[in-house]
Design a protein around this motif. Structure first.
Motif, PDB file in Angstrom:
ATOM      1  N   SER A   1      41.235  31.854  37.872  1.00 11.09           N
ATOM      2  CA  SER A   1      40.607  32.900  38.677  1.00 11.09           C
ATOM      3  C   SER A   1      40.139  32.311  40.003  1.00 11.09           C
ATOM      4  CB  SER A   1      39.404  33.513  37.939  1.00 11.09           C
ATOM      5  OG  SER A   1      39.757  33.930  36.625  1.00 11.09           O
TER       6      SER A   1
ATOM      7  N   ILE B   1      37.059  33.067  42.788  1.00 12.32           N
ATOM      8  CA  ILE B   1      35.825  33.807  43.036  1.00 12.32           C
ATOM      9  C   ILE B   1      35.439  33.608  44.496  1.00 12.32           C
ATOM     10  CG2 ILE B   1      33.458  34.210  42.262  1.00 12.32           C
ATOM     11  CD1 ILE B   1      34.180  32.636  39.706  1.00 12.32           C
TER      12      ILE B   1
ATOM     13  N   LYS C   1      28.419  36.492  44.898  1.00 12.41           N
ATOM     14  CA  LYS C   1      29.821  36.827  44.645  1.00 12.41           C
ATOM     15  C   LYS C   1      30.190  38.115  45.364  1.00 12.41           C
ATOM     16  CE  LYS C   1      31.505  39.399  41.610  1.00 12.41           C
ATOM     17  NZ  LYS C   1      31.868  40.184  40.428  1.00 12.41           N
TER      18      LYS C   1
ATOM     19  N   GLU D   1      33.916  39.105  45.397  1.00 11.46           N
ATOM     20  CA  GLU D   1      35.043  39.594  44.605  1.00 11.46           C
ATOM     21  C   GLU D   1      35.570  38.478  43.720  1.00 11.46           C
ATOM     22  OE1 GLU D   1      36.586  41.990  43.542  1.00 11.46           O
ATOM     23  OE2 GLU D   1      36.643  43.686  44.904  1.00 11.46           O
ATOM     24  N   THR D   2      36.324  38.877  42.691  1.00 12.14           N
ATOM     25  CA  THR D   2      37.012  37.914  41.826  1.00 12.14           C
ATOM     26  C   THR D   2      38.436  38.373  41.606  1.00 12.14           C
ATOM     27  OG1 THR D   2      34.949  37.361  40.660  1.00 12.14           O
ATOM     28  CG2 THR D   2      37.024  36.749  39.586  1.00 12.14           C
TER      29      THR D   2
ATOM     30  N   TRP E   1      41.423  37.818  39.196  1.00  9.33           N
ATOM     31  CA  TRP E   1      41.719  37.258  37.872  1.00  9.33           C
ATOM     32  C   TRP E   1      42.706  38.181  37.172  1.00  9.33           C
ATOM     33  CZ3 TRP E   1      38.276  38.746  33.289  1.00  9.33           C
ATOM     34  CH2 TRP E   1      37.598  39.945  33.520  1.00  9.33           C
TER      35      TRP E   1
ATOM     36  N   THR F   1      35.120  33.436  30.272  1.00  6.74           N
ATOM     37  CA  THR F   1      35.675  34.475  31.132  1.00  6.74           C
ATOM     38  C   THR F   1      35.307  34.192  32.586  1.00  6.74           C
ATOM     39  OG1 THR F   1      33.735  35.904  31.058  1.00  6.74           O
ATOM     40  CG2 THR F   1      35.377  36.176  29.280  1.00  6.74           C
ATOM     41  N   ALA F   2      36.025  34.847  33.495  1.00  5.43           N
ATOM     42  CA  ALA F   2      35.726  34.687  34.917  1.00  5.43           C
ATOM     43  C   ALA F   2      34.307  35.148  35.237  1.00  5.43           C
ATOM     44  CB  ALA F   2      36.742  35.465  35.744  1.00  5.43           C
ATOM     45  N   ARG F   3      33.869  36.204  34.570  1.00  4.38           N
ATOM     46  CA  ARG F   3      32.515  36.696  34.828  1.00  4.38           C
ATOM     47  C   ARG F   3      31.474  35.617  34.526  1.00  4.38           C
ATOM     48  NH1 ARG F   3      34.665  41.400  32.166  1.00  4.38           N
ATOM     49  NH2 ARG F   3      34.929  43.128  33.640  1.00  4.38           N
ATOM     50  N   ALA F   4      31.689  34.882  33.445  1.00  4.27           N
ATOM     51  CA  ALA F   4      30.748  33.842  33.054  1.00  4.27           C
ATOM     52  C   ALA F   4      30.849  32.609  33.945  1.00  4.27           C
ATOM     53  CB  ALA F   4      30.982  33.447  31.597  1.00  4.27           C
TER      54      ALA F   4
ATOM     55  N   VAL G   1      30.914  32.775  37.279  1.00  5.49           N
ATOM     56  CA  VAL G   1      30.355  33.045  38.621  1.00  5.49           C
ATOM     57  C   VAL G   1      29.134  32.200  38.895  1.00  5.49           C
ATOM     58  CG1 VAL G   1      29.240  34.793  40.045  1.00  5.49           C
ATOM     59  CG2 VAL G   1      31.306  35.377  38.739  1.00  5.49           C
ATOM     60  N   LYS G   2      28.184  32.175  37.982  1.00  7.57           N
ATOM     61  CA  LYS G   2      26.934  31.452  38.240  1.00  7.57           C
ATOM     62  C   LYS G   2      27.159  29.955  38.397  1.00  7.57           C
ATOM     63  CE  LYS G   2      22.165  31.021  36.601  1.00  7.57           C
ATOM     64  NZ  LYS G   2      21.170  31.480  35.578  1.00  7.57           N
TER      65      LYS G   2
END
Length: 390
Positions: free
Chosen positions: A249, A251, A259, A261-262, A264, A378-381, A383-384
């Protein structure tokens, strides 16, 4: 702020304080549109603390060295003021002691923005931030560009005359010191490419192999080299017939590490196709890149300051079960490989931040190899932890 990011100034007079665990000298240079000083009088530092619209404040009473910029008092031909920091100890470097710039409203002391550059190495001096004119307003930009030859290297780049001292003359006959004292030098002037000097790595000499923490500028012969690049990410399927579903992905972040956009496997195109994902590989089987992400650098919105490329194990297996993970940057037009980073080890975690592309204050992009493992499937995880590594 992140490196390359900018923010509007909400005060006419601002003070830029720079702090670090080691003693610093902070300076300011007044530059024209050509990126040069008009004369040596545009160099403001401890020996010449007053300039038109710019003053130097020495460290005292717990307050750090600082440069104050009165944008209303700057000459009309001055388009920016760069604030630099150099180490008092010319044998020391900024490695592990990255300075922090704090920009304050000079009247109230209110903090407007702060900036700490990414991990530094052999740099002994740094362009920390710049205050610049854009249209009818003034902004501040996070720069973080380092030099290995001290403040003299920065000053020379911006047109200040720097002379080596005459070391053969008797002390009584020595000429008065110049406004800028160059760093300790050998008995003869060092050549521009002295062994061990830190130079910016570019694509001038062809393909670059990065190690963890290494960086390369995407420019060639002093100019931006590419407008479109492709990041290829690959890995080998696990042994004993097992497959691992890894996802690559990209980011995109703004100057505040937020953030935007991503790209993925659930969203293959962002920014109207400026970032495009090749699609999901479920196994890692076959030769070549398993997933690729194409970035049209010229098509990115101006608020995009950083891109972080990550890989995570959607199926939950650890990276210790993955072989030969790598990322490589290619010319999107010709397919020529430009930069490669091979992970030399793995950790029992489910995500890895592979590398980042950072937009510099000059407009160029710099790729840095990261290779840090995290717990994220996941890509969401991702981000941080990705934001923390900008």
């Amino acid at each position: 702020m992140t490196q390359g990011g900018n923010a509007p100034l909400t005060a006419t007079r601002v003070t830029v304080e720079v702090t670090a665990p080691k003693p610093l000298d902070v300076s300011g240079l007044l530059l024209t549109e050509a990126g040069k000083v008009r004369s040596d009088a545009d160099f403001v530092f401890f020996n010449a603390p007053e300039g038109p619209g710019v003053t130097h404040r020495p460290a005292a009473g717990g307050a750090p060295d600082a440069i104050t910029v009165d944008t209303a008092a700057l000459p009309s031909e001055i388009s920016k003021v760069v604030v630099t920091a150099s180490l008092d100890d010319t044998t020391a470097t900024f490695a592990g002691t990255e300075p922090t710039a704090t920009v304050r409203d000079a009247a109230s002391g209110e903090v407007l923005v702060t900036f700490t550059p990414p991990r530094l190495g052999r740099e002994t001096a740094l362009v920390v931030v710049e205050v610049y004119r854009r249209g009818g307003s003034w902004k501040v930009r996070a720069v973080g560009q380092g030099y290995a030859n001290g403040l003299a290297g920065i000053a020379t780049d911006f047109g200040v005359s720097v002379e080596e001292p005459d070391r053969t003359a008797a002390p009584a006959a020595a000429a008065p010191p110049k406004p800028l004292a160059p760093p300790t030098a050998p008995t003869a002037p060092a050549p521009p490419a002295a062994p061990g000097a830190l130079t910016k790595v570019t694509l001038d000499k062809g393909k670059v192999n990065l190690v963890k923490g290494g960086s390369v500028s995407l420019e060639k012969n002093g100019k931006p080299f590419l407008s479109a690049v492709r990041m290829g990410l690959g890995w080998e399927a696990a042994g004993r017939g097992r497959n691992i579903d890894l996802d690559a992905s990209c980011i995109a972040f703004d100057a505040q590490r937020n953030k935007i956009e991503t790209a993925w496997f659930m969203k293959l195109n962002v920014f109207n196709g400026a970032i495009a994902h090749s699609g999901d590989s479920l196994t890692g089987e076959g030769t070549g890149d398993d997933e690729a992400i194409t970035v049209h650098l010229d098509g990115l919105p101006p608020e995009v300051c950083g891109l972080v490329f990550v890989v995570n194990s959607f199926s939950g297996q650890k990276f210790t079960e993955v072989k030969n993970a790598y990322c490589r940057l290619l010319d999107a037009g010709s397919g020529q490989e430009l930069v490669r980073f091979d992970l030399s080890h793995a950790e029992a975690r489910t995500g890895v931040v592979m590398c980042k592309l950072i937009r510099q204050f000059s407009g160029e992009w710099v790729m840095t190899a990261i290779g840090e493992y995290v717990d994220a499937k996941t890509a969401r995880a991702m981000v941080k932890p990705a934001a923390a590594m900008l």
